[in-house]
Design a protein around this motif. Structure first.
Motif, mmCIF file in Angstrom:
data_model
loop_
_atom_site.group_PDB
_atom_site.id
_atom_site.type_symbol
_atom_site.label_atom_id
_atom_site.label_comp_id
_atom_site.label_asym_id
_atom_site.label_seq_id
_atom_site.Cartn_x
_atom_site.Cartn_y
_atom_site.Cartn_z
ATOM 1 N N GLY A 41 -6.867 -0.550 17.524
ATOM 2 C CA GLY A 41 -6.190 -1.898 18.466
ATOM 3 C C GLY A 41 -5.201 -2.049 17.328
ATOM 4 O O GLY A 41 -4.520 -0.991 16.687
ATOM 5 N N ASP A 42 -5.347 -3.328 16.790
ATOM 6 C CA ASP A 42 -4.054 -3.586 15.366
ATOM 7 C C ASP A 42 -5.144 -3.558 14.456
ATOM 8 O O ASP A 42 -5.653 -5.141 13.954
ATOM 9 N N SER A 43 -4.901 -3.146 13.608
ATOM 10 C CA SER A 43 -5.859 -2.534 12.162
ATOM 11 C C SER A 43 -5.066 -2.759 11.193
ATOM 12 O O SER A 43 -5.037 -2.988 9.585
ATOM 13 N N GLY A 44 -3.764 -2.934 11.148
ATOM 14 C CA GLY A 44 -2.653 -2.946 10.275
ATOM 15 C C GLY A 44 -1.978 -2.240 9.374
ATOM 16 O O GLY A 44 -1.373 -1.650 8.903
ATOM 17 N N TYR A 45 -2.663 -1.014 9.644
ATOM 18 C CA TYR A 45 -2.493 0.631 9.412
ATOM 19 C C TYR A 45 -1.402 1.087 9.666
ATOM 20 O O TYR A 45 0.055 1.716 9.604
ATOM 21 N N GLU A 46 -0.891 0.388 11.206
ATOM 22 C CA GLU A 46 0.706 0.638 11.988
ATOM 23 C C GLU A 46 1.670 0.092 10.771
ATOM 24 O O GLU A 46 2.684 0.865 11.037
ATOM 25 N N VAL A 47 1.632 -0.196 10.254
ATOM 26 C CA VAL A 47 3.034 -1.152 9.157
ATOM 27 C C VAL A 47 3.025 0.554 7.945
ATOM 28 O O VAL A 47 4.278 0.253 7.859
ATOM 29 N N THR A 48 1.282 0.688 7.669
ATOM 30 C CA THR A 48 1.667 1.814 6.549
ATOM 31 C C THR A 48 2.320 2.905 7.941
ATOM 32 O O THR A 48 3.381 3.209 7.165
ATOM 33 N N LEU A 49 2.072 3.430 8.470
ATOM 34 C CA LEU A 49 2.660 4.294 9.717
ATOM 35 C C LEU A 49 3.951 4.188 9.703
ATOM 36 O O LEU A 49 4.581 5.489 9.289
ATOM 37 N N ARG A 50 4.601 3.248 10.088
ATOM 38 C CA ARG A 50 5.615 3.013 10.661
ATOM 39 C C ARG A 50 7.228 3.339 9.342
ATOM 40 O O ARG A 50 8.070 2.765 9.450
ATOM 41 N N ASP A 51 6.159 3.098 7.881
ATOM 42 C CA ASP A 51 6.827 2.848 6.634
ATOM 43 C C ASP A 51 7.493 4.137 6.038
ATOM 44 O O ASP A 51 7.172 4.111 5.387
ATOM 45 N N ALA A 52 8.248 5.074 7.272
ATOM 46 C CA ALA A 52 8.852 6.189 6.266
ATOM 47 C C ALA A 52 9.771 5.687 5.308
ATOM 48 O O ALA A 52 10.016 7.017 4.233
ATOM 49 N N VAL A 53 10.653 4.468 5.572
ATOM 50 C CA VAL A 53 11.520 4.170 4.071
ATOM 51 C C VAL A 53 11.065 4.528 3.342
ATOM 52 O O VAL A 53 11.164 4.401 2.115
ATOM 53 N N GLY A 54 9.388 3.131 3.497
ATOM 54 C CA GLY A 54 8.850 2.932 1.683
ATOM 55 C C GLY A 54 8.171 4.227 1.544
ATOM 56 O O GLY A 54 8.161 4.665 -0.034
#
Length: 177
Positions: A41-54
């Motif tokens: 679902g939407d665990s919030g970890y998606e944001v971390t996975l998408r943050d290749a810039v960071g």
């Protein structure tokens, strides 16, 4: 050190990601984790996975490219850096290893691990370490096949119900990289 290629993957080159590729790297990472069943679902970890810039601001982000398309990525997290959770002094951790689902089984994962080892050897590390989600059977098989050993005393549960299992493999500094 770059680019890295290997027998059987001659059409694939591993190299550092360019800044303009980082959004695509993040999307590839999320898509791979989702396809592997590592996201519920939407665990919030998606944001971390998408943050290749960071991630790229904290350490090397590598990509595997085949015929102009990104087919894999991995982030190198040397000991003491922001994204390093497992590494101890003298170890190089890697995280966010992802292969585009359409490239699964083509040797991209092992090629990315080889590139991490090449980097680690050049940095003077004596071992590679990583976490694998307890339920990711394909990743457990991959790392066992690549000579990694479980290190249960370093397992971690960052949030209740999410168990990350630790793996480690020594680096033979006499092996050319």
């Amino acid at each position: 050190m770059w680019p890295v290629t290997a027998p059987g993957t001659a059409d694939v080159v591993v190299r550092p990601a360019r800044a303009d590729e980082l959004p695509a790297v993040g999307a590839l990472t999320e898509a791979s984790y989702r396809a592997a069943g590592a996201l519920d679902g939407d665990s919030g970890y998606e944001v971390t996975l998408r943050d290749a810039v960071g991630r790229a601001a904290a350490g090397p982000v590598l990509v595997a490219e085949r015929e102009g398309a990104l087919v894999g990525t991995v982030t190198i997290c040397p000991w003491g850096t922001e994204y390093s959770e497992l590494a101890r002094e003298g170890e190089t951790e890697f995280r966010f290893l992802a292969v585009a689902p359409e490239a699964w089984g083509a040797g991209i994962g092992p090629l990315l691990v080889d590139a991490v080892e090449s980097y680690a050897r050049g940095a003077g590390s004596h071992a590679l370490v990583l976490f694998v989600l307890w339920s990711n059977d394909a990743a457990h098989r991959l790392y066992a096949r690549l000579g990694f050993s479980r290190v249960p005393d370093r397992d971690w549960e960052p949030v209740p119900g999410i168990v990350l299992q630790a793996y480690r493999r020594g680096i033979d500094s006499r092996t050319p990289g």
